[in-house]
Write a protein that holds these residues in place. Sequence first.
Motif, PDB file in Angstrom:
ATOM      1  N   UNK A   1      17.534 -16.687 -20.907  1.00  0.00           N
ATOM      2  CA  UNK A   1      18.118 -18.006 -21.076  1.00  0.00           C
ATOM      3  C   UNK A   1      18.710 -18.173 -22.458  1.00  0.00           C
ATOM      4  N   UNK A   2      19.533 -19.173 -22.611  1.00  0.00           N
ATOM      5  CA  UNK A   2      20.223 -19.406 -23.882  1.00  0.00           C
ATOM      6  C   UNK A   2      19.435 -20.302 -24.827  1.00  0.00           C
ATOM      7  N   UNK A   3      18.530 -21.086 -24.292  1.00  0.00           N
ATOM      8  CA  UNK A   3      17.793 -22.033 -25.131  1.00  0.00           C
ATOM      9  C   UNK A   3      16.344 -21.581 -25.308  1.00  0.00           C
ATOM     10  N   UNK A   4      15.705 -22.105 -26.362  1.00  0.00           N
ATOM     11  CA  UNK A   4      14.290 -21.805 -26.587  1.00  0.00           C
ATOM     12  C   UNK A   4      13.451 -22.268 -25.407  1.00  0.00           C
ATOM     13  N   UNK A   5      13.821 -23.391 -24.819  1.00  0.00           N
ATOM     14  CA  UNK A   5      13.056 -23.918 -23.690  1.00  0.00           C
ATOM     15  C   UNK A   5      13.078 -22.950 -22.518  1.00  0.00           C
ATOM     16  N   UNK A   6      14.257 -22.365 -22.244  1.00  0.00           N
ATOM     17  CA  UNK A   6      14.358 -21.420 -21.135  1.00  0.00           C
ATOM     18  C   UNK A   6      13.578 -20.142 -21.436  1.00  0.00           C
ATOM     19  N   UNK A   7      13.742 -19.619 -22.634  1.00  0.00           N
ATOM     20  CA  UNK A   7      13.063 -18.363 -22.980  1.00  0.00           C
ATOM     21  C   UNK A   7      11.552 -18.528 -23.037  1.00  0.00           C
ATOM     22  N   UNK A   8      11.111 -19.729 -23.309  1.00  0.00           N
ATOM     23  CA  UNK A   8       9.675 -19.964 -23.462  1.00  0.00           C
ATOM     24  C   UNK A   8       8.951 -20.337 -22.186  1.00  0.00           C
ATOM     25  N   UNK A   9       9.631 -20.286 -21.050  1.00  0.00           N
ATOM     26  CA  UNK A   9       8.998 -20.702 -19.797  1.00  0.00           C
ATOM     27  C   UNK A   9       7.771 -19.843 -19.489  1.00  0.00           C
ATOM     28  N   UNK A  10       7.860 -18.544 -19.749  1.00  0.00           N
ATOM     29  CA  UNK A  10       6.733 -17.661 -19.472  1.00  0.00           C
ATOM     30  C   UNK A  10       5.515 -17.996 -20.319  1.00  0.00           C
ATOM     31  N   UNK A  11       5.741 -18.392 -21.573  1.00  0.00           N
ATOM     32  CA  UNK A  11       4.634 -18.761 -22.455  1.00  0.00           C
ATOM     33  C   UNK A  11       3.971 -20.040 -21.949  1.00  0.00           C
ATOM     34  N   UNK A  12       4.793 -21.016 -21.582  1.00  0.00           N
ATOM     35  CA  UNK A  12       4.237 -22.280 -21.078  1.00  0.00           C
ATOM     36  C   UNK A  12       3.494 -22.065 -19.765  1.00  0.00           C
ATOM     37  N   UNK A  13       4.022 -21.190 -18.904  1.00  0.00           N
ATOM     38  CA  UNK A  13       3.330 -20.887 -17.645  1.00  0.00           C
ATOM     39  C   UNK A  13       1.983 -20.217 -17.907  1.00  0.00           C
ATOM     40  N   UNK A  14       1.936 -19.342 -18.918  1.00  0.00           N
ATOM     41  CA  UNK A  14       0.674 -18.685 -19.261  1.00  0.00           C
ATOM     42  C   UNK A  14      -0.376 -19.719 -19.645  1.00  0.00           C
ATOM     43  N   UNK A  15      -0.027 -20.646 -20.525  1.00  0.00           N
ATOM     44  CA  UNK A  15      -0.975 -21.669 -20.964  1.00  0.00           C
ATOM     45  C   UNK A  15      -1.383 -22.562 -19.791  1.00  0.00           C
ATOM     46  N   UNK A  16      -0.420 -22.890 -18.937  1.00  0.00           N
ATOM     47  CA  UNK A  16      -0.719 -23.762 -17.793  1.00  0.00           C
ATOM     48  C   UNK A  16      -1.614 -23.085 -16.765  1.00  0.00           C
ATOM     49  N   UNK A  17      -1.653 -21.744 -16.766  1.00  0.00           N
ATOM     50  CA  UNK A  17      -2.445 -21.010 -15.776  1.00  0.00           C
ATOM     51  C   UNK A  17      -3.900 -20.829 -16.199  1.00  0.00           C
ATOM     52  N   UNK A  18      -4.285 -21.404 -17.323  1.00  0.00           N
ATOM     53  CA  UNK A  18      -5.640 -21.201 -17.849  1.00  0.00           C
ATOM     54  C   UNK A  18      -6.692 -21.649 -16.844  1.00  0.00           C
ATOM     55  N   UNK A  19      -7.753 -20.861 -16.759  1.00  0.00           N
ATOM     56  CA  UNK A  19      -8.890 -21.187 -15.887  1.00  0.00           C
ATOM     57  C   UNK A  19     -10.099 -21.456 -16.775  1.00  0.00           C
TER      58      UNK A  19
END
Length: 425
Positions: free
Chosen positions: A179-197
């Motif tokens: 992606x061109x924006x930080x928000x797009x490139x960071x989706x994987x990082x945000x998904x990782x944090x959201x997947x916390x158990x």
Amino acid sequence: MGGLANRRGRGLSDRFQGRVLWPIRAITGDTVGFGARRLYEDDWSPAKYLNTAETPIYKKTGVLYGLDLAKKAIAGERTAVIVEGYTDVMAAHLAGVGTAVATCGTAFGADHITILRRILRDEAGRAPARVIFTFDGDAAGQKAAMKAFEQDQRWAAHSYVAVAADGADPNDLWVQGTGDSDEDRGQGVRDLVASAVPLFEFVVRTTLEPYDLGEAAQRVQAMRAVAPVIAGIKDPSLRPEVVRDVAGWMGVDPASLTVEVQRAARAPAGRPGQGGPAGPQPPADPATGASTPAPSLPPPDLRDPVQVAERHLLQVALQYPLAIYLEDMESLDPALMRAPMHRALWHGVRTAGGVEAAATMSAGAWVRAVLGQTPRRPTPSSTSSPSPRCPRGPTPRPAIPCRRSSTPSCSASGWRPWSSRSPSS
């Protein structure tokens, strides 16, 4: 004082020359140290990362990297994300996870908990805060999670674990992002944090992993292994729900698991084979059903100056392994250590790969690797006869780790202080 220079040869040189350098700041924003990553293969030090040595103003157990930028977000959201490295903090913040912090070359411990508790307003009677750990999916990461669980009683916050399916850390996910924006490139990082158990769920599944739950005998052993983990959950009202969930995962009767949990809760902490509410113990052997014995190595006698010197050598080996010459580490046999616990740890240092392996790891990964190779029970080398005692009388300061020399000394093995060698640590 600043730890910016090394003494090499006849003069001083830049400790971080040819490296990417970033400041380590205290919570106030004041720079107290530096971290640096190697760029060139011919760097003077083989270590991938170098950090400022501890100074009067920089104690690594009292600093969380990125906390000066993350403190407002942590206080506002009452959430902290603990990542493993400096670049992971940078990637998380770029991805929009502004609550990310990291330790500075040391394991997450009690001092770090004290710091975060104040910011999270971690108090009894309030809605619990959230602390999310990101660990690698390998054995070292699993051990780090078990250690975090053992410290979970120190705060009221609810702890979680986030592990990427492929073992990637936040920096890897940021680099792999598109992606061109930080928000797009960071989706994987945000998904990782959201997947916390929940941390206890991660620890339970890690404890159950060695067992074949298709066999009745191993299901029984698995129940006994996981019961101390459930008994260690700090909210007693949550345990019945957890028992039902875990019994479903294992395919056992919840009543049978409840009996094992109650037995573990009544057991004295540290009793072999049973963990009690203090935290999980090593699981039983799935094949034999035998419980893993509790550590039985006697503590060192710190009235003995030789054992004090051994202790300081091991502290350097764990915290600053590249300060030891490779040939020195290889030539010192664990059997030469006087204290059995020191012999076991030195065996772990050498078995983990020594200086060459430490140069390729972060500080936390190196410590976990050594602990993973350290025998928990006496080995032939740890029960062998100790080396002859040195003559009594004035002895050199044992706090100075040293290097072999032909110069006689009280340590019976001949050492000369590191102050005479270069490069310095």
